[in-house]
Design an enzyme around this catalytic site. Structure first.
Site, PDB file in Angstrom:
ATOM      1  N   GLU A  46       0.823  -1.203   0.000  1.00 42.78           N
ATOM      2  CA  GLU A  46       0.000   0.000   0.000  1.00 42.78           C
ATOM      3  C   GLU A  46       0.863   1.261   0.000  1.00 42.78           C
ATOM      4  OE1 GLU A  46      -1.977  -2.794   3.075  1.00 42.78           O
ATOM      5  OE2 GLU A  46      -0.047  -2.604   2.056  1.00 42.78           O
ATOM      6  N   ALA A 148       8.352 -37.747  -6.110  1.00 48.31           N
ATOM      7  CA  ALA A 148       8.131 -38.275  -7.456  1.00 48.31           C
ATOM      8  C   ALA A 148       8.042 -39.792  -7.363  1.00 48.31           C
ATOM      9  CB  ALA A 148       9.285 -37.877  -8.377  1.00 48.31           C
TER      10      ALA A 148
END
Length: 353
Positions: A46, A148
């Site tokens: 911001e 994996a």
């Protein structure tokens, strides 16, 4: 808000222990400035966007992906900057779960006469910062389990051979997952057998994740890649009292953490509390099988990413757990995303509830 989320994603993995946040300032139907939080200690999104807008921010609408902070931390409150800039309206994607904020930023803005709307693209914003949300609310890192395997469920052959089950595309994608983590953890058997670097190498990246090895008896070879490579910090977590070995390791620049242990194994819940204290916000556990099993058995995971390679290995090394006797006792998962990577498939799962 979509643009603000795009900006936030640019810094995913680089702001820990802070959330990744994007901000857009709009006036007369046009974007006049934008910004993102670059890193912890740097100005928040911001403040960056409002600084760019300058005096033109008066009577504008500010879109931000996370509730503006209202407290002093590493930087001053964003709510002060918004009020001082004369912003007319603030649109917030989701509230900040940090007890120091948690709605107080919204209240502060509304008390100053600013219109505040909450909940625009909220689901996307929460998913983007889910690691931060877990870190803040559960006092532990957000935990990704990644492995994996062949399509019949083996992480390696029965002799431990695992290079490579998946393709180059999958391995490069795995580096993108690493880039989002504060730390990467493996067990010592993985270090001994595979000698991994555990770094982000498939593309240029500003920060290397911390490498953590569960090594109860300090068996990590002194010449292992992650011991001699200085591109990332290495931490060995141990139960050992071998002071001579500890000194050798520390002389090499390796950190040794003496953990609470149970029956010769590192207490994972103790380790997660310690990691939280060290501001490790997102932990990715990459193996091996026994290490992954330990996290699953303790219920210490938030996300599982499995890479499936087009192989049939048969009686290989698998991720096992005590197992459910009935299907109703199995852990239900929810498939969130799926990626096609060459001939491989990667699937992201979260808890079903």
């Amino acid at each position: 808000m979509g643009r603000a989320l795009e900006l936030a994603r640019l810094r995913k993995g680089l702001t820990h222990p802070n959330p990744t946040v994007g901000c857009v300032v709009v006036k007369d139907g046009k974007i006049i400035s934008e910004g993102y939080h670059e890193r912890a200690g740097a100005p928040h999104a911001e403040v960056v966007a409002l600084s760019k807008a300058g005096q033109n921010a008066k009577d504008s609408t500010l879109y931000v992906t996370l509730e503006p902070c209202s407290h002093y931390g590493r930087t001053p409150p964003c709510t002060n900057a918004i009020i001082e800039a004369g912003v007319k309206r603030v649109v917030v994607a989701t509230l900040d779960p940090n007890p120091k904020v948690m709605g107080s930023g919204i209240e502060r803005l509304r008390a100053a006469g600013i219109q505040v709307d909450v909940g625009v693209l909220e689901e996307e914003a929460r998913q983007l910062n889910e690691d931060f949300f877990v870190y803040i609310t559960q006092n532990r890192p957000y935990i990704t389990l990644k492995w994996a395997q062949s399509i019949d469920g083996s992480l390696a052959t029965k002799t431990g051979d695992s290079k490579w089950i998946t393709s180059r595309e999958s391995r490069e994608f795995a580096h993108r997952l690493r880039a989002e983590a504060t730390a990467i953890l493996v067990g010592v058997n993985t270090v001994v057998k595979d000698d991994p670097l555990l770094t982000v190498r498939a593309f240029l990246w500003e920060r290397q994740p911390i490498r953590v090895v569960l090594d109860p008896y300090l068996r990590t070879p002194l010449q292992a890649n992650l011991m001699v490579d200085t591109s990332a910090k290495t931490i060995l977590v141990t139960c050992s009292q071998k002071e001579d070995k500890v000194k050798k390791l520390e002389d090499m620049g390796v950190s040794v953490v003496k953990a609470e242990c149970v029956k010769g194994r590192v207490d994972l819940r103790w380790l997660m509390r310690w990691m939280h204290q060290q501001e490790i916000m997102h932990l990715m556990v990459e193996g091996g099988a026994r290490t992954l099993e330990g996290f699953i058995e303790e219920g210490l995971w938030d996300r599982i990413v499995v890479f499936l390679g087009p192989l049939l290995i048969g009686n290989g090394i698998r991720v096992r757990s005590p197992g459910a006797e009935k299907l109703m006792d199995a852990i239900p998962l929810r498939k969130r995303r799926l990626w096609q990577l060459g001939e491989d498939v990667a699937i992201e799962y979260t808890r079903a509830y």
